[in-house]
Design a protein around this motif. Structure first.
Motif, PDB file in Angstrom:
ATOM      1  N   GLY A  47       0.855  -1.216  -0.063  1.00 55.64           N
ATOM      2  CA  GLY A  47      -0.015  -0.063   0.006  1.00 55.64           C
ATOM      3  C   GLY A  47       0.901   1.356   0.029  1.00 55.64           C
ATOM      4  N   PRO A  48       0.451   2.282  -0.247  1.00 56.81           N
ATOM      5  CA  PRO A  48       0.940   3.443  -0.308  1.00 56.81           C
ATOM      6  C   PRO A  48       1.713   4.161   0.879  1.00 56.81           C
ATOM      7  CG  PRO A  48      -1.233   3.887  -1.065  1.00 56.81           C
ATOM      8  CD  PRO A  48      -1.002   2.549  -0.777  1.00 56.81           C
ATOM      9  N   SER A  49       0.951   3.758   1.976  1.00 52.72           N
ATOM     10  CA  SER A  49       1.519   4.249   3.506  1.00 52.72           C
ATOM     11  C   SER A  49       2.627   3.025   3.805  1.00 52.72           C
ATOM     12  CB  SER A  49       0.255   3.973   4.380  1.00 52.72           C
ATOM     13  OG  SER A  49       0.007   2.679   4.372  1.00 52.72           O
ATOM     14  N   THR A  50       3.014   2.195   3.238  1.00 52.33           N
ATOM     15  CA  THR A  50       4.239   1.328   3.486  1.00 52.33           C
ATOM     16  C   THR A  50       5.368   1.318   2.333  1.00 52.33           C
ATOM     17  OG1 THR A  50       3.332  -0.716   2.686  1.00 52.33           O
ATOM     18  CG2 THR A  50       2.806  -0.202   5.128  1.00 52.33           C
ATOM     19  N   ALA A  51       5.011   1.644   1.244  1.00 54.33           N
ATOM     20  CA  ALA A  51       5.899   1.599   0.028  1.00 54.33           C
ATOM     21  C   ALA A  51       6.926   2.691   0.233  1.00 54.33           C
ATOM     22  CB  ALA A  51       5.163   1.647  -1.191  1.00 54.33           C
ATOM     23  N   ARG A  52       8.148   2.692   0.012  1.00 58.48           N
ATOM     24  CA  ARG A  52       8.994   3.555  -0.005  1.00 58.48           C
ATOM     25  C   ARG A  52      10.034   3.589  -1.532  1.00 58.48           C
ATOM     26  NH1 ARG A  52       9.310   5.616   5.236  1.00 58.48           N
ATOM     27  NH2 ARG A  52       8.372   3.953   6.827  1.00 58.48           N
ATOM     28  N   PRO A  53       9.346   4.624  -2.211  1.00 57.99           N
ATOM     29  CA  PRO A  53      10.062   4.228  -3.628  1.00 57.99           C
ATOM     30  C   PRO A  53      11.275   4.938  -3.514  1.00 57.99           C
ATOM     31  CG  PRO A  53       8.245   6.068  -3.398  1.00 57.99           C
ATOM     32  CD  PRO A  53       8.349   5.241  -2.135  1.00 57.99           C
ATOM     33  N   ASP A  54      12.121   4.652  -4.580  1.00 59.23           N
ATOM     34  CA  ASP A  54      13.588   5.184  -4.826  1.00 59.23           C
ATOM     35  C   ASP A  54      13.576   6.446  -5.472  1.00 59.23           C
ATOM     36  OD1 ASP A  54      14.850   3.108  -3.516  1.00 59.23           O
ATOM     37  OD2 ASP A  54      14.881   1.873  -5.175  1.00 59.23           O
ATOM     38  N   ASP A  55      14.507   7.234  -5.288  1.00 56.25           N
ATOM     39  CA  ASP A  55      14.840   8.571  -6.295  1.00 56.25           C
ATOM     40  C   ASP A  55      14.643   8.156  -7.701  1.00 56.25           C
ATOM     41  OD1 ASP A  55      15.376  11.449  -6.507  1.00 56.25           O
ATOM     42  OD2 ASP A  55      16.809  10.564  -7.752  1.00 56.25           O
ATOM     43  N   PRO A 126      11.503  13.719   1.689  1.00 59.13           N
ATOM     44  CA  PRO A 126      12.889  12.975   2.335  1.00 59.13           C
ATOM     45  C   PRO A 126      13.066  11.765   1.903  1.00 59.13           C
ATOM     46  CG  PRO A 126      11.349  14.197   4.084  1.00 59.13           C
ATOM     47  CD  PRO A 126      10.801  14.176   2.795  1.00 59.13           C
ATOM     48  N   SER A 127      14.360  11.178   1.791  1.00 55.21           N
ATOM     49  CA  SER A 127      14.880  10.082   1.174  1.00 55.21           C
ATOM     50  C   SER A 127      14.062   8.655   1.854  1.00 55.21           C
ATOM     51  CB  SER A 127      16.227  10.047   1.347  1.00 55.21           C
ATOM     52  OG  SER A 127      16.824   9.806   2.684  1.00 55.21           O
ATOM     53  N   ASP A 128      13.662   8.895   2.997  1.00 55.45           N
ATOM     54  CA  ASP A 128      12.975   7.515   3.740  1.00 55.45           C
ATOM     55  C   ASP A 128      11.452   7.824   3.636  1.00 55.45           C
ATOM     56  OD1 ASP A 128      12.635   9.602   5.471  1.00 55.45           O
ATOM     57  OD2 ASP A 128      12.751   8.443   7.311  1.00 55.45           O
ATOM     58  N   ALA A 129      10.781   8.719   2.860  1.00 52.75           N
ATOM     59  CA  ALA A 129       9.413   9.045   2.705  1.00 52.75           C
ATOM     60  C   ALA A 129       8.735   7.837   2.034  1.00 52.75           C
ATOM     61  CB  ALA A 129       9.158  10.219   2.021  1.00 52.75           C
ATOM     62  N   THR A 130       7.436   7.671   2.346  1.00 58.21           N
ATOM     63  CA  THR A 130       6.665   6.622   1.623  1.00 58.21           C
ATOM     64  C   THR A 130       5.893   7.474   0.646  1.00 58.21           C
ATOM     65  OG1 THR A 130       4.608   7.096   3.091  1.00 58.21           O
ATOM     66  CG2 THR A 130       6.039   5.523   4.114  1.00 58.21           C
ATOM     67  N   THR A 131       5.240   6.312  -0.319  1.00 56.34           N
ATOM     68  CA  THR A 131       4.514   6.993  -1.329  1.00 56.34           C
ATOM     69  C   THR A 131       3.379   7.882  -0.782  1.00 56.34           C
ATOM     70  OG1 THR A 131       4.837   5.129  -2.797  1.00 56.34           O
ATOM     71  CG2 THR A 131       3.107   6.358  -3.407  1.00 56.34           C
ATOM     72  N   ALA A 132       2.554   7.477   0.316  1.00 58.64           N
ATOM     73  CA  ALA A 132       1.584   8.245   0.755  1.00 58.64           C
ATOM     74  C   ALA A 132       2.105   9.587   1.115  1.00 58.64           C
ATOM     75  CB  ALA A 132       1.088   7.648   2.037  1.00 58.64           C
ATOM     76  N   GLU A 133       3.476  10.022   1.687  1.00 60.69           N
ATOM     77  CA  GLU A 133       3.782  11.167   2.077  1.00 60.69           C
ATOM     78  C   GLU A 133       4.289  11.892   0.874  1.00 60.69           C
ATOM     79  OE1 GLU A 133       5.988  10.071   6.321  1.00 60.69           O
ATOM     80  OE2 GLU A 133       6.964   9.468   4.610  1.00 60.69           O
ATOM     81  N   ALA A 134       4.494  11.039  -0.207  1.00 57.64           N
ATOM     82  CA  ALA A 134       4.843  11.916  -1.497  1.00 57.64           C
ATOM     83  C   ALA A 134       3.745  12.275  -2.228  1.00 57.64           C
ATOM     84  CB  ALA A 134       5.457  10.876  -2.485  1.00 57.64           C
ATOM     85  N   LEU A 135       2.589  11.544  -2.098  1.00 56.44           N
ATOM     86  CA  LEU A 135       1.370  12.024  -2.497  1.00 56.44           C
ATOM     87  C   LEU A 135       0.591  13.012  -1.849  1.00 56.44           C
ATOM     88  CD1 LEU A 135      -0.839  11.105  -4.550  1.00 56.44           C
ATOM     89  CD2 LEU A 135      -1.913   9.822  -2.893  1.00 56.44           C
ATOM     90  N   ALA A 136       1.025  13.325  -0.490  1.00 53.92           N
ATOM     91  CA  ALA A 136       0.539  14.107   0.406  1.00 53.92           C
ATOM     92  C   ALA A 136       1.034  15.604  -0.018  1.00 53.92           C
ATOM     93  CB  ALA A 136       0.623  13.812   1.736  1.00 53.92           C
ATOM     94  N   ALA A 137       2.393  15.336  -0.420  1.00 57.17           N
ATOM     95  CA  ALA A 137       3.203  16.551  -0.720  1.00 57.17           C
ATOM     96  C   ALA A 137       2.680  17.340  -1.964  1.00 57.17           C
ATOM     97  CB  ALA A 137       4.555  16.214  -1.122  1.00 57.17           C
ATOM     98  N   VAL A 138       1.776  16.764  -2.751  1.00 56.67           N
ATOM     99  CA  VAL A 138       1.404  17.201  -4.093  1.00 56.67           C
ATOM    100  C   VAL A 138       0.083  17.136  -4.558  1.00 56.67           C
ATOM    101  CG1 VAL A 138       3.821  17.011  -5.141  1.00 56.67           C
ATOM    102  CG2 VAL A 138       1.951  15.019  -5.322  1.00 56.67           C
ATOM    103  N   ALA A 139      -0.630  16.529  -3.733  1.00 59.69           N
ATOM    104  CA  ALA A 139      -2.185  16.114  -4.032  1.00 59.69           C
ATOM    105  C   ALA A 139      -3.217  16.254  -2.956  1.00 59.69           C
ATOM    106  CB  ALA A 139      -2.015  15.025  -4.857  1.00 59.69           C
ATOM    107  N   LYS A 140      -2.743  17.337  -2.178  1.00 52.38           N
ATOM    108  CA  LYS A 140      -3.864  17.576  -0.941  1.00 52.38           C
ATOM    109  C   LYS A 140      -5.110  17.901  -1.418  1.00 52.38           C
ATOM    110  CE  LYS A 140      -0.435  18.086   2.639  1.00 52.38           C
ATOM    111  NZ  LYS A 140      -0.077  19.005   3.973  1.00 52.38           N
ATOM    112  N   PRO A 141      -6.390  17.715  -0.770  1.00 54.93           N
ATOM    113  CA  PRO A 141      -6.498  16.981   0.278  1.00 54.93           C
ATOM    114  C   PRO A 141      -6.626  15.417  -0.031  1.00 54.93           C
ATOM    115  CG  PRO A 141      -8.579  17.945   0.104  1.00 54.93           C
ATOM    116  CD  PRO A 141      -7.610  18.756  -1.251  1.00 54.93           C
ATOM    117  N   LEU A 142      -5.996  14.734   0.946  1.00 53.87           N
ATOM    118  CA  LEU A 142      -6.229  13.140   0.722  1.00 53.87           C
ATOM    119  C   LEU A 142      -7.443  12.690   1.713  1.00 53.87           C
ATOM    120  CD1 LEU A 142      -2.399  11.830   0.817  1.00 53.87           C
ATOM    121  CD2 LEU A 142      -4.122  12.648  -1.239  1.00 53.87           C
TER     122      LEU A 142
END
Length: 217
Positions: A47-55, A126-142
């Motif tokens: 799920g997006p809350s546990t996936a940690r994509p690479d740069d 941040p380098s250890d961010a999850t997909t959910a955190e990346a999504l929250a940075a650009v597509a609020k509100p979730l």
């Protein structure tokens, strides 16, 4: 006589079972999560809350009605990291994740809502961010459900979260919303139909017993 009753019984039961049509199956309206590998989308195993994509990763979300992961619609359009993140430079301690947000079609939209246009975004997190955190940075509100299911991206849809809807054979939503509490879950004949079939069986069995009694008299 017994054979005749049995034949009638069998025909009646078969007719009742055939009245249930798998063409009207059950689907769910939800956001599916995808990962880009080369030029192909793959349904995410986390799920997006546990996936940690690479740069340099490309990940996608698609809103649609589908029965399961095998039936889920993929994000549409091209998805190239260098194009999506062209204006976002590297930074120490951070990573860039390209996101494709496909809000689906009007046919998949909840009643009274219209899907926004598909868009892409580059999240630098941040380098250890999850997909959910990346999504929250650009597509609020979730919006998330009580079971942590992702219900809405950028506020779409306004209501609902993974609700069950009726679909046609082609996987598209059937006309009109599914009735709340409907007992047809797409897994087989409804309880009402099985009860009706059971009634046919009981009446047929009684007829066989009566025929046997008359044959002994």
């Amino acid at each position: 006589m017994i054979r005749r009753v049995a034949a009638v019984l069998g025909a009646a039961l078969l007719t009742a079972l055939l009245a249930w049509s798998p063409a009207q199956a059950a689907g769910y309206r939800y956001w599916s999560f995808w990962e880009r590998t080369g030029d192909r989308w793959t349904y995410a195993t986390q799920g997006p809350s546990t996936a940690r994509p690479d740069d340099g990763s490309v990940q996608g979300f698609r809103f649609s009605v589908s029965a399961d992961s095998a039936d889920a619609a993929r994000p549409r359009g091209t998805a190239v990291f260098t194009a999506i993140c062209a204006g976002v430079p590297e930074r120490d301690g951070a990573k860039r994740v390209a996101l494709v947000l496909d809000f689906g079609t009007a046919a998949d939209a909840p009643s009274g809502e219209s899907p926004p246009a598909r868009r892409t975004a580059c999240a630098r997190v941040p380098s250890d961010a999850t997909t959910a955190e990346a999504l929250a940075a650009v597509a609020k509100p979730l919006r998330y459900g009580s079971d942590a299911l992702l219900c809405a991206i950028a506020g779409y849809p306004e209501r609902g979260c993974g609700e069950q809807v009726s679909t046609t054979t082609g996987g598209r939503p059937a006309p009109g919303p599914a009735a709340p509490g409907a007992d047809d879950d797409g897994a087989g004949p409804s309880v009402g139909l099985l009860a009706g079939g059971g009634a046919v069986v009981l009446l047929g069995a009684a007829a066989v017993v009566r025929a046997r009694r008359r044959g002994r008299e």
